[in-house]
Design an enzyme around this catalytic site. Structure first.
Site, PDB file in Angstrom:
ATOM      1  N   ASP A 223       1.286  -0.879  -0.173  1.00 44.98           N
ATOM      2  CA  ASP A 223      -0.247  -0.084  -0.034  1.00 44.98           C
ATOM      3  C   ASP A 223       0.367   1.386  -0.073  1.00 44.98           C
ATOM      4  OD1 ASP A 223       1.370  -0.133   2.944  1.00 44.98           O
ATOM      5  OD2 ASP A 223      -1.093  -0.127   3.099  1.00 44.98           O
ATOM      6  N   ASP A 226       6.997   3.663   3.136  1.00 52.30           N
ATOM      7  CA  ASP A 226       7.391   5.062   4.283  1.00 52.30           C
ATOM      8  C   ASP A 226       9.272   4.722   4.171  1.00 52.30           C
ATOM      9  OD1 ASP A 226       7.815   7.205   5.643  1.00 52.30           O
ATOM     10  OD2 ASP A 226       5.745   6.013   7.727  1.00 52.30           O
ATOM     11  N   GLY A 228      10.910   2.376   4.699  1.00 46.54           N
ATOM     12  CA  GLY A 228      11.103   0.861   3.811  1.00 46.54           C
ATOM     13  C   GLY A 228      11.767  -0.174   4.940  1.00 46.54           C
TER      14      GLY A 228
HETATM   15  P1  IMP Z   1       7.146   1.247   6.686  1.00 48.79           P
HETATM   16  O1  IMP Z   1       8.904  -0.052   6.736  1.00 48.79           O
HETATM   17  O2  IMP Z   1       7.461   2.858   7.429  1.00 48.79           O
HETATM   18  O3  IMP Z   1       8.114   1.622   5.136  1.00 48.79           O
HETATM   19  O4  IMP Z   1       6.177   1.397   6.468  1.00 48.79           O
HETATM   20  C1  IMP Z   1       5.407   1.047   6.167  1.00 48.79           C
HETATM   21  C2  IMP Z   1       4.047   0.688   6.561  1.00 48.79           C
HETATM   22  O5  IMP Z   1       3.657   1.338   7.738  1.00 48.79           O
HETATM   23  C3  IMP Z   1       2.716   0.960   5.513  1.00 48.79           C
HETATM   24  O6  IMP Z   1       2.978  -0.716   5.769  1.00 48.79           O
HETATM   25  C4  IMP Z   1       1.502   1.066   6.705  1.00 48.79           C
HETATM   26  O7  IMP Z   1       1.220  -0.388   6.752  1.00 48.79           O
HETATM   27  C5  IMP Z   1       2.577   2.276   7.259  1.00 48.79           C
HETATM   28  N1  IMP Z   1       2.500   3.200   6.801  1.00 48.79           N
HETATM   29  C6  IMP Z   1       2.758   4.381   6.395  1.00 48.79           C
HETATM   30  N2  IMP Z   1       3.249   5.431   6.255  1.00 48.79           N
HETATM   31  C7  IMP Z   1       1.842   5.235   6.522  1.00 48.79           C
HETATM   32  C8  IMP Z   1       0.658   6.541   6.515  1.00 48.79           C
HETATM   33  O8  IMP Z   1       0.962   7.739   6.124  1.00 48.79           O
HETATM   34  N3  IMP Z   1      -0.421   6.220   6.702  1.00 48.79           N
HETATM   35  C9  IMP Z   1      -0.825   5.358   6.724  1.00 48.79           C
HETATM   36  N4  IMP Z   1      -0.624   3.557   7.012  1.00 48.79           N
HETATM   37  C10 IMP Z   1       1.350   3.872   6.820  1.00 48.79           C
HETATM   38 MG    MG Z   2       1.058  -1.524   5.929  1.00 48.68          MG
END
Ligand code: IMP
Ligand code: MG
Length: 300
Positions: A223, A226, A228
């Site tokens: 989805d 962010d 990563g």
């Molecule tokens: P990462 O590991 O920081 O890349 O986070 C990824 C996960 O954080 C995504 O798969 C989402 O579930 C959640 N996430 C990150 N940003 C958002 C946002 O703006 N809205 C909702 N969920 C988010």
């Molecule tokens: Mg997710």
């Protein structure tokens, strides 16, 4: 002359390995638990740095909230209003002048909100659900973009069969729409990662893959990417299963916040560093069913 050693306790009062420190603020305790979730070692206020003295007497010092030994990085959190943030900025400037070799980063209210909101925590502690601010991508815009991605994927993999691996739960809307725009034989599977729990724990897979992907062309469908950090772990998991190839397709890409580098082949939309909900994405498990992607209002 006062030296830093005078103010440095022999051992940090609290750390990821040691006793739980007495945090000055609940958002610090929450931040510590998030670091622990991602397996990042931390120490709480392990050291004070003298900033200013007169006649051998200490007048001003700075004690950053956290130290991350693995990154040699000090972090100062501030949930304060702008006027007090200015005061902290001044301390930080003095700190950098006097200790140029020490890495200190200031995480302001906005950064912290974005981080905590991602884990469904309201740093204001109000318990109120924030309101939708503005629609970033409406239904039609999303449908068009998703169709473009489906067409590209169908062309890139022409004559082959692919396995789409979605990451629950945020990917549900995107996966459902994307797979219907792909004109190749596809198999679909889902993975789930544990979400951060305020009670503690570390990142793990709560639902494994069920399809055998050895020798297959895999597309990981996300989805949003962010920092990563989740995608990084996920790709390690996928590659251990010997697929012929792996590519990543994400609806949203928050590039500005990338920590772990992630190769992304198919991107729906690049967005700024804002917290978004809808079309599968949630805030505290709400808003997933909105047919559009919107930002949340936040207090500043
Ligand atoms: P990462 O590991 O920081 O890349 O986070 C990824 C996960 O954080 C995504 O798969 C989402 O579930 C959640 N996430 C990150 N940003 C958002 C946002 O703006 N809205 C909702 N969920 C988010
Ligand atoms: Mg997710």
């Amino acid at each position: 002359m006062v030296r830093s050693a005078v103010l440095s306790p022999p051992a940090p009062p609290g750390s990821s390995a040691g006793p739980r420190p007495r945090f000055a603020h609940e958002s610090e305790a929450e931040f510590a638990r998030i670091l622990t979730f991602y397996g990042i070692d931390w120490q709480y206020e392990p050291r004070s740095f003298p900033l200013r003295e007169a006649n051998g007497q200490l007048l001003e010092a700075f004690t950053p909230d956290f130290y991350l030994p693995g990154y040699d990085q000090y972090l100062e959190l501030t949930t304060l209003r702008q006027s007090l943030a200015t005061y902290k900025n001044r301390k930080l400037r003095l700190m950098r002048e006097r200790y140029p070799d020490i890495n200190v980063k200031l995480l302001n209210r906005r950064d912290l909100f974005a981080l905590l909101a991602k884990f469904g925590i309201d740093p204001r502690g109000s318990g109120d659900v924030p309101q939708i601010d503005r629609v970033l991508f409406d239904e039609e815009t999303i449908a068009e973009r998703v169709a473009e991605l489906g067409i590209r994927i169908s062309e890139d993999y022409a004559g082959r069969e692919i396995v789409l691996v979605g990451v629950l739960r945020g990917v549900t809307c995107f996966m459902a729409d994307l797979m219907r725009t792909i004109t190749l034989p596809v198999r679909v599977d889902f993975l789930a990662l544990s979400s951060y729990q305020p009670e503690g724990g570390t990142l793990r897979f709560t639902k494994p893959l069920e399809e055998d992907i050895a020798g297959q062309d895999v597309i990981v469908v996300e989805d949003i990417v962010d920092t990563g950090m989740s995608l990084h772990r996920l790709l390690q998991y996928i590659r251990r299963r010997d697929p012929a190839s792996v590519r990543v397709c994400t609806l949203l890409d928050k590039r500005a916040r990338r920590v772990a580098d992630a190769p992304i082949e198919y991107t729906g939309f690049a967005i700024d560093d804002e917290f978004v909900v809808g079309y599968g994405l949630d805030y505290q498990q709400q808003y997933r069913n909105l047919p559009f992607v919107a930002t949340l209002k936040r207090q500043s």
